[in-house]
Design an enzyme around this catalytic site. Structure first.
Site, PDB file in Angstrom:
ATOM      1  N   HIS A 191       0.376  41.528   0.381  1.00  0.00           N
ATOM      2  CA  HIS A 191       0.813  40.931  -0.877  1.00  0.00           C
ATOM      3  C   HIS A 191       2.115  41.565  -1.355  1.00  0.00           C
ATOM      4  O   HIS A 191       2.526  42.604  -0.869  1.00  0.00           O
ATOM      5  CB  HIS A 191      -0.259  41.044  -1.955  1.00  0.00           C
ATOM      6  CG  HIS A 191      -0.534  42.449  -2.398  1.00  0.00           C
ATOM      7  ND1 HIS A 191      -1.543  43.213  -1.865  1.00  0.00           N
ATOM      8  CD2 HIS A 191       0.065  43.236  -3.325  1.00  0.00           C
ATOM      9  CE1 HIS A 191      -1.552  44.401  -2.432  1.00  0.00           C
ATOM     10  NE2 HIS A 191      -0.582  44.440  -3.332  1.00  0.00           N
ATOM     11  N   GLU A 202       0.622  39.528  -6.119  1.00  0.00           N
ATOM     12  CA  GLU A 202      -0.182  40.253  -7.104  1.00  0.00           C
ATOM     13  C   GLU A 202       0.614  40.321  -8.390  1.00  0.00           C
ATOM     14  O   GLU A 202       1.668  40.942  -8.446  1.00  0.00           O
ATOM     15  CB  GLU A 202      -0.481  41.665  -6.612  1.00  0.00           C
ATOM     16  CG  GLU A 202      -1.128  42.551  -7.659  1.00  0.00           C
ATOM     17  CD  GLU A 202      -1.143  44.019  -7.222  1.00  0.00           C
ATOM     18  OE1 GLU A 202      -0.957  44.879  -8.108  1.00  0.00           O
ATOM     19  OE2 GLU A 202      -1.337  44.296  -6.022  1.00  0.00           O
ATOM     20  N   HIS A 228      13.565  38.609  -3.960  1.00  0.00           N
ATOM     21  CA  HIS A 228      12.985  37.315  -4.305  1.00  0.00           C
ATOM     22  C   HIS A 228      11.707  37.075  -3.515  1.00  0.00           C
ATOM     23  O   HIS A 228      11.441  37.731  -2.521  1.00  0.00           O
ATOM     24  CB  HIS A 228      13.986  36.177  -4.065  1.00  0.00           C
ATOM     25  CG  HIS A 228      14.348  35.978  -2.624  1.00  0.00           C
ATOM     26  ND1 HIS A 228      15.450  36.579  -2.052  1.00  0.00           N
ATOM     27  CD2 HIS A 228      13.748  35.265  -1.640  1.00  0.00           C
ATOM     28  CE1 HIS A 228      15.520  36.231  -0.777  1.00  0.00           C
ATOM     29  NE2 HIS A 228      14.497  35.440  -0.503  1.00  0.00           N
ATOM     30  N   GLU A 261      12.695  31.711  -4.108  1.00  0.00           N
ATOM     31  CA  GLU A 261      13.415  30.856  -3.169  1.00  0.00           C
ATOM     32  C   GLU A 261      12.468  29.798  -2.641  1.00  0.00           C
ATOM     33  O   GLU A 261      11.333  30.098  -2.258  1.00  0.00           O
ATOM     34  CB  GLU A 261      13.951  31.694  -2.013  1.00  0.00           C
ATOM     35  CG  GLU A 261      14.702  30.896  -0.974  1.00  0.00           C
ATOM     36  CD  GLU A 261      15.187  31.764   0.176  1.00  0.00           C
ATOM     37  OE1 GLU A 261      16.160  31.358   0.824  1.00  0.00           O
ATOM     38  OE2 GLU A 261      14.591  32.830   0.433  1.00  0.00           O
TER      39      GLU A 261
END
Length: 140
Positions: A5, A56, A74, A117
């Site tokens: 994550h 998260e 990003h 993005e």
């Protein structure tokens, strides 16, 4: 090794969940309240992708400034239709900071200024209006 994550700190959990779930289309996978640490963790994933990668969201109960989030970089998501995705986000009040002029890539920002993005699945679509002539707005 596999990617688990990415953690993003958020200042308003409801506003962030509206952006990531209602507007981007992610699903809440699980949530953990930690009263002793005074924070909440909310794990999100793209539909059908919970075992691949998650975001998260960390909400600290005691407010603190996080800046613009550009130092983070990003998040990137592959989308089925870049134009339809951007149209849906725009209709939901999200600014398209870098429109998909090339039919392939766009950038938006979360309520906490995290750059997101969006990449067209399978390669670029043919350029189309209004995106082809739309200028950048703000930072991305």
């Amino acid at each position: 090794m596999r990617f688990l994550h990415t953690m993003v700190r958020v200042t308003d959990i409801d506003q962030s969940l509206d952006f990531y779930c209602n507007k981007l289309g992610l699903n809440e996978v699980r949530r953990k309240e930690v009263p002793q640490g005074r924070f909440t963790l909310v794990f999100l994933a793209a539909p059908g992708q919970a075992d691949v990668a998650e975001i998260e969201l960390t909400y600290n109960w005691d407010p603190e400034p996080y800046g613009e989030g550009r130092n983070f970089g990003h998040l990137a998501f592959e989308v089925e239709d870049i134009y339809a995705t951007c149209e849906r986000l725009l209709a939901g009040g999200v600014t398209i900071n870098r429109p998909p002029r090339d039919g392939y890539m766009a950038f938006v920002r979360s309520p906490d200024n995290v750059s997101v993005e969006l990449l067209q699945k399978g390669g670029p679509k043919p350029p189309a209006e209004p995106w082809a002539s739309m200028a950048n707005t703000g930072k991305w």
